[in-house]
Design an enzyme around this catalytic site. Structure first.
Site, PDB file in Angstrom:
ATOM      1  N   CYS A 148       0.699  -0.922   0.270  1.00 31.59           N
ATOM      2  CA  CYS A 148       0.029  -0.130  -0.020  1.00 31.59           C
ATOM      3  C   CYS A 148       0.409   0.682  -0.122  1.00 31.59           C
ATOM      4  O   CYS A 148       1.375   1.791  -1.117  1.00 31.59           O
ATOM      5  CB  CYS A 148      -0.871   0.299   1.198  1.00 31.59           C
ATOM      6  SG  CYS A 148      -2.478   1.163   1.080  1.00 31.59           S
ATOM      7  N   HIS A 164      -3.730  -5.027   0.606  1.00 32.21           N
ATOM      8  CA  HIS A 164      -2.914  -4.997   2.041  1.00 32.21           C
ATOM      9  C   HIS A 164      -3.231  -6.874   1.907  1.00 32.21           C
ATOM     10  O   HIS A 164      -4.405  -7.123   2.491  1.00 32.21           O
ATOM     11  CB  HIS A 164      -3.861  -4.710   3.047  1.00 32.21           C
ATOM     12  CG  HIS A 164      -3.090  -3.402   3.345  1.00 32.21           C
ATOM     13  ND1 HIS A 164      -2.263  -2.872   3.974  1.00 32.21           N
ATOM     14  CD2 HIS A 164      -4.124  -2.374   2.897  1.00 32.21           C
ATOM     15  CE1 HIS A 164      -2.508  -1.484   4.127  1.00 32.21           C
ATOM     16  NE2 HIS A 164      -3.632  -0.859   3.591  1.00 32.21           N
ATOM     17  N   GLU A 207      -1.569  -8.326   4.482  1.00 30.64           N
ATOM     18  CA  GLU A 207      -1.395  -8.623   5.453  1.00 30.64           C
ATOM     19  C   GLU A 207      -2.555  -9.034   6.566  1.00 30.64           C
ATOM     20  O   GLU A 207      -2.843  -9.449   7.746  1.00 30.64           O
ATOM     21  CB  GLU A 207      -0.544  -7.698   6.459  1.00 30.64           C
ATOM     22  CG  GLU A 207      -0.777  -6.596   6.843  1.00 30.64           C
ATOM     23  CD  GLU A 207      -0.808  -5.365   5.568  1.00 30.64           C
ATOM     24  OE1 GLU A 207      -0.574  -4.719   5.937  1.00 30.64           O
ATOM     25  OE2 GLU A 207      -0.905  -6.137   4.557  1.00 30.64           O
TER      26      GLU A 207
END
Length: 233
Positions: free
Chosen positions: A95, A185, A187
């Protein structure tokens, strides 16, 4: 000993930290299976950046800041990135980190003309993405969690787009042989994505919350990157 360095470019909401952890926690949890030693560098809080020689790989996290604000710590990361590229240190920007990579190498970053993208969305690999090692085991189209207002609007010279969707034609790219950026993202977990939708007070929150789902293929990107970093350990 070389380490896999997570460069923390910001922190999430205080309530989210208390309930679910922070950017570095989520990234570390996703790469822990690699067995690599991990070091977190909180540049947002003033920690110095490591030398390329100390890194078997580098991940730069997301942030609530904007790249175009040119904050001193952000400019420092941006100026440091080319040294990693020159030393062939595996790099993954997530990001905010994706955008920093783009601008550090001469690309253009700014507000996405379609506005903010938030929620669990579909992302498609380009032809180059289908054969890229970062996306090994990832389908041609996959779900990913997103929240961003700025994007890489113009790729650096020689960079290759790897993933896209109608909102963002550069959802992932590769620069050289071992530097990647992903706008989504990988994660994030379902609880994290739901926390962001709620915290942002999004007017379509009901609809967006209903679309949140697990994103194992997006998360595979972090596992793949850790495998790449292990080759440089």
């Amino acid at each position: 000993m070389k380490k896999l360095h997570i460069i923390k470019a910001g922190t999430t909401y205080a309530s989210t930290v208390q309930a679910l952890g922070d950017f570095d926690d989520w990234i570390a949890a996703a790469v822990e299976c690699s067995g690599l030693p991990v070091a977190v560098v909180d540049v947002h809080a003033g920690a110095p950046l490591p030398s390329p020689e100390a890194c078997c790989g580098v991940l730069v996290s997301g942030s609530h800041a904007m790249v175009t604000d040119n904050l001193p710590w952000s400019v420092a990361i941006e100026a440091w990135i080319p040294s990693l590229i020159e030393s062939a240190t595996p790099f993954l920007g997530i990001c905010y980190g994706h955008q920093l990579l783009g601008r550090a190498l001469g690309g253009q970053v700014g507000y996405n003309p379609f506005g903010r993208e938030i929620g669990t969305v579909l992302v498609s690999l380009t032809e180059d993405g289908l054969s890229d090692m970062l996306f090994r085991g990832v389908g041609a189209t996959f779900h990913a969690h997103t929240i961003h207002e700025q994007s890489v609007l113009e790729l650096p010279q020689g960079a290759v787009a790897l993933a896209r969707n109608p909102h963002d034609p550069v959802h992932a790219f590769r620069a050289g042989s071992c530097a990647w950026g992903v706008q989504f993202h990988p994660e994030y977990t379902v609880p994290v994505m739901k926390e962001y939708i709620a915290a942002e007070g999004e007017h379509r929150s009901g609809e967006l919350l209903g679309q949140v789902r697990e994103t194992p293929e997006a998360r595979q990107v972090l596992t793949n990157f850790a495998s790449i970093a292990r080759l440089h350990f």
